[in-house]
Scaffold this motif. Structure first.
Motif, PDB file in Angstrom:
ATOM      1  N   SER A 120     -12.202  -7.635   5.187  1.00 14.68           N
ATOM      2  CA  SER A 120     -12.402  -8.924   4.519  1.00 14.68           C
ATOM      3  C   SER A 120     -11.930 -10.080   5.394  1.00 14.68           C
ATOM      4  O   SER A 120     -12.556 -11.153   5.411  1.00 14.68           O
ATOM      5  CB  SER A 120     -11.687  -8.943   3.168  1.00 14.68           C
ATOM      6  OG  SER A 120     -10.298  -8.716   3.327  1.00 14.68           O
ATOM      7  N   SER A 140       2.279   1.721  -3.428  1.00 18.47           N
ATOM      8  CA  SER A 140       1.242   2.208  -4.325  1.00 18.47           C
ATOM      9  C   SER A 140       0.974   3.688  -4.099  1.00 18.47           C
ATOM     10  O   SER A 140       0.770   4.457  -5.052  1.00 18.47           O
ATOM     11  CB  SER A 140      -0.037   1.395  -4.111  1.00 18.47           C
ATOM     12  OG  SER A 140      -1.090   1.855  -4.915  1.00 18.47           O
ATOM     13  N   ASP A 146      -8.169  -6.264   8.615  1.00 20.72           N
ATOM     14  CA  ASP A 146      -8.962  -5.613   7.576  1.00 20.72           C
ATOM     15  C   ASP A 146     -10.337  -6.275   7.492  1.00 20.72           C
ATOM     16  O   ASP A 146     -10.535  -7.402   7.962  1.00 20.72           O
ATOM     17  CB  ASP A 146      -8.235  -5.649   6.233  1.00 20.72           C
ATOM     18  CG  ASP A 146      -8.060  -7.056   5.703  1.00 20.72           C
ATOM     19  OD1 ASP A 146      -9.040  -7.624   5.173  1.00 20.72           O
ATOM     20  OD2 ASP A 146      -6.947  -7.594   5.815  1.00 20.72           O
ATOM     21  N   ARG A 204      -0.174  -0.695  -8.261  1.00 20.65           N
ATOM     22  CA  ARG A 204      -0.581  -1.433  -7.067  1.00 20.65           C
ATOM     23  C   ARG A 204      -0.256  -2.926  -7.152  1.00 20.65           C
ATOM     24  O   ARG A 204       0.227  -3.518  -6.186  1.00 20.65           O
ATOM     25  CB  ARG A 204      -2.091  -1.237  -6.832  1.00 20.65           C
ATOM     26  CG  ARG A 204      -2.689  -2.087  -5.704  1.00 20.65           C
ATOM     27  CD  ARG A 204      -2.157  -1.739  -4.336  1.00 20.65           C
ATOM     28  NE  ARG A 204      -2.608  -2.665  -3.317  1.00 20.65           N
ATOM     29  CZ  ARG A 204      -3.727  -2.519  -2.601  1.00 20.65           C
ATOM     30  NH1 ARG A 204      -4.515  -1.469  -2.805  1.00 20.65           N
ATOM     31  NH2 ARG A 204      -4.059  -3.411  -1.681  1.00 20.65           N
ATOM     32  N   THR A 205      -0.508  -3.536  -8.287  1.00 18.71           N
ATOM     33  CA  THR A 205      -0.252  -4.976  -8.405  1.00 18.71           C
ATOM     34  C   THR A 205       1.229  -5.287  -8.202  1.00 18.71           C
ATOM     35  O   THR A 205       1.593  -6.217  -7.465  1.00 18.71           O
ATOM     36  CB  THR A 205      -0.719  -5.490  -9.778  1.00 18.71           C
ATOM     37  OG1 THR A 205      -2.120  -5.235  -9.932  1.00 18.71           O
ATOM     38  CG2 THR A 205      -0.473  -6.982  -9.905  1.00 18.71           C
ATOM     39  N   LEU A 209       0.817  -1.207   0.000  1.00 20.14           N
ATOM     40  CA  LEU A 209       0.000   0.000   0.000  1.00 20.14           C
ATOM     41  C   LEU A 209       0.853   1.261   0.000  1.00 20.14           C
ATOM     42  O   LEU A 209       0.531   2.241  -0.667  1.00 20.14           O
ATOM     43  CB  LEU A 209      -0.936   0.003   1.214  1.00 20.14           C
ATOM     44  CG  LEU A 209      -2.238  -0.797   1.061  1.00 20.14           C
ATOM     45  CD1 LEU A 209      -2.988  -0.835   2.374  1.00 20.14           C
ATOM     46  CD2 LEU A 209      -3.101  -0.207  -0.035  1.00 20.14           C
ATOM     47  N   ASP A 261       2.161  -4.873  -4.533  1.00 23.03           N
ATOM     48  CA  ASP A 261       1.679  -5.970  -3.697  1.00 23.03           C
ATOM     49  C   ASP A 261       2.534  -7.226  -3.873  1.00 23.03           C
ATOM     50  O   ASP A 261       2.819  -7.937  -2.903  1.00 23.03           O
ATOM     51  CB  ASP A 261       0.221  -6.287  -4.019  1.00 23.03           C
ATOM     52  CG  ASP A 261      -0.752  -5.331  -3.344  1.00 23.03           C
ATOM     53  OD1 ASP A 261      -0.289  -4.495  -2.546  1.00 23.03           O
ATOM     54  OD2 ASP A 261      -1.962  -5.425  -3.596  1.00 23.03           O
ATOM     55  N   ASN A 304      -2.236 -13.409  -4.350  1.00 20.89           N
ATOM     56  CA  ASN A 304      -2.968 -12.463  -5.189  1.00 20.89           C
ATOM     57  C   ASN A 304      -2.797 -11.045  -4.667  1.00 20.89           C
ATOM     58  O   ASN A 304      -2.793 -10.830  -3.445  1.00 20.89           O
ATOM     59  CB  ASN A 304      -4.457 -12.803  -5.201  1.00 20.89           C
ATOM     60  CG  ASN A 304      -4.737 -14.197  -5.709  1.00 20.89           C
ATOM     61  OD1 ASN A 304      -4.586 -14.479  -6.890  1.00 20.89           O
ATOM     62  ND2 ASN A 304      -5.122 -15.096  -4.810  1.00 20.89           N
ATOM     63  N   PRO A 305      -2.677 -10.062  -5.565  1.00 17.54           N
ATOM     64  CA  PRO A 305      -2.630  -8.664  -5.111  1.00 17.54           C
ATOM     65  C   PRO A 305      -3.976  -8.237  -4.535  1.00 17.54           C
ATOM     66  O   PRO A 305      -4.987  -8.918  -4.717  1.00 17.54           O
ATOM     67  CB  PRO A 305      -2.297  -7.892  -6.391  1.00 17.54           C
ATOM     68  CG  PRO A 305      -2.783  -8.767  -7.499  1.00 17.54           C
ATOM     69  CD  PRO A 305      -2.589 -10.177  -7.028  1.00 17.54           C
ATOM     70  N   TYR A 306      -3.963  -7.130  -3.838  1.00 14.10           N
ATOM     71  CA  TYR A 306      -5.154  -6.524  -3.241  1.00 14.10           C
ATOM     72  C   TYR A 306      -5.670  -7.277  -2.016  1.00 14.10           C
ATOM     73  O   TYR A 306      -6.720  -6.927  -1.490  1.00 14.10           O
ATOM     74  CB  TYR A 306      -6.291  -6.372  -4.272  1.00 14.10           C
ATOM     75  CG  TYR A 306      -5.955  -5.434  -5.399  1.00 14.10           C
ATOM     76  CD1 TYR A 306      -6.084  -4.062  -5.254  1.00 14.10           C
ATOM     77  CD2 TYR A 306      -5.475  -5.938  -6.604  1.00 14.10           C
ATOM     78  CE1 TYR A 306      -5.751  -3.197  -6.299  1.00 14.10           C
ATOM     79  CE2 TYR A 306      -5.135  -5.094  -7.653  1.00 14.10           C
ATOM     80  CZ  TYR A 306      -5.277  -3.717  -7.485  1.00 14.10           C
ATOM     81  OH  TYR A 306      -4.934  -2.877  -8.510  1.00 14.10           O
ATOM     82  N   PHE A 307      -4.957  -8.297  -1.550  1.00  8.28           N
ATOM     83  CA  PHE A 307      -5.325  -9.008  -0.326  1.00  8.28           C
ATOM     84  C   PHE A 307      -4.173  -8.899   0.667  1.00  8.28           C
ATOM     85  O   PHE A 307      -3.013  -9.084   0.307  1.00  8.28           O
ATOM     86  CB  PHE A 307      -5.635 -10.480  -0.608  1.00  8.28           C
ATOM     87  CG  PHE A 307      -6.914 -10.694  -1.375  1.00  8.28           C
ATOM     88  CD1 PHE A 307      -8.128 -10.766  -0.717  1.00  8.28           C
ATOM     89  CD2 PHE A 307      -6.888 -10.808  -2.761  1.00  8.28           C
ATOM     90  CE1 PHE A 307      -9.306 -10.958  -1.421  1.00  8.28           C
ATOM     91  CE2 PHE A 307      -8.058 -10.998  -3.480  1.00  8.28           C
ATOM     92  CZ  PHE A 307      -9.273 -11.073  -2.808  1.00  8.28           C
ATOM     93  N   THR A 308      -4.501  -8.626   1.917  1.00 11.13           N
ATOM     94  CA  THR A 308      -3.479  -8.451   2.940  1.00 11.13           C
ATOM     95  C   THR A 308      -3.078  -9.789   3.557  1.00 11.13           C
ATOM     96  O   THR A 308      -3.732 -10.811   3.343  1.00 11.13           O
ATOM     97  CB  THR A 308      -3.997  -7.536   4.063  1.00 11.13           C
ATOM     98  OG1 THR A 308      -5.055  -8.227   4.757  1.00 11.13           O
ATOM     99  CG2 THR A 308      -4.522  -6.220   3.518  1.00 11.13           C
TER     100      THR A 308
END
Length: 244
Positions: A206, A70, A204, A76-77, A67, A80, A143-147
């Motif tokens: 999710s 980014s 987070d 972003r990808t 993050l 990550d 996978n990107p976008y997941f912490t």
């Protein structure tokens, strides 16, 4: 809710331990602090010696945080994926520290890199746990976008863990930052729905939702306290339990 039986014995047979990358950098502003890594490894060994099967997920924020990359203009990808690689470095450091203490360990990566660690295969990972090996899950979900919080919740569910233990630098969940607000209220226990509604920054959203949907208890405690992990497993010390 409690995390120990009436006689003080350990209640859980298989758990997920989630720690941040920052927990391994000690007083340094960046990277790994070997004495701190060794101290955390000894905490883990003390619980492992009780017969508890341990999974781990370690963040990568001490080396690189997607993050932040980014926010500084990096795509972003790509940012990550760089963060995922940082978690592999931390996992390898923890593996070395644990094995120096005689604890057999496997680093299992969501991104294949066969020369340094195993690829993630659920049945193989379960077998490692059954053989009393500590499994460190690296590279997040792959996978990107997941912490790494989401990775911990996901792997804990896949491995049939009975609880997630989140080691932080505070002794539970507060309604505000206790380092800033001396009157911050600490919760002994709280529901997942309340965590989401009150926007408490423990995981987070999710990851919280995944834990709630799988009825996975979350125990938040201070990893910085010597003997804290073993004590919490036996129901001693100060902690917050999040439940459904």
């Amino acid at each position: 809710m409690t995390i120990a039986t009436l006689d003080g014995a350990v209640k859980y047979n298989r758990v997920m331990l989630k720690i941040s990358g920052e927990a391994l950098m000690g007083d340094l502003g960046y990277g790994l602090h070997p004495p701190t890594v060794e101290r955390v490894a000894r905490e883990i060994k003390a619980v492992h010696d009780l017969g508890v099967e341990i999974c781990m997920v370690i963040g990568g924020g001490n080396i690189f945080r997607g993050l932040q990359g980014s926010a500084q203009g990096m795509e972003r990808t790509t940012a990550d994926y760089m963060g995922m690689l940082a978690t592999v470095m931390n996992a390898l450091a923890m593996q070395a520290a644990l094995e120096s203490l005689g604890v057999f360990t496997r680093v299992i990566s969501a991104i294949p890199m066969d020369q340094v660690c195993e690829p993630y295969i659920r049945r193989r990972a379960v077998r490692h746990l059954e053989k009393k090996r500590v499994c460190i899950f690296a590279a997040g979900t792959g996978n990107p976008y997941f912490t790494t919080d989401t990775a911990a919740a996901l792997r804990a569910s896949e491995m049939a863990c009975e609880a997630i233990f989140m080691g932080k630098n505070v002794d539970g969940i507060y309604d505000s930052d206790p380092k800033i607000n001396p009157d911050a209220k600490r919760y002994d226990d709280i529901s997942y729905d309340d965590v989401l509604q009150r926007n408490l920054k423990v995981m987070d959203a999710s990851a919280i939702a995944l834990c709630r949907d799988n009825r996975m208890p979350l125990v938040v405690f201070a990893l910085s306290e010597p003997g804290g992990f073993q004590g919490i497993m036996a129901g001693r010390g100060t902690y917050t339990i999040v439940h459904d």
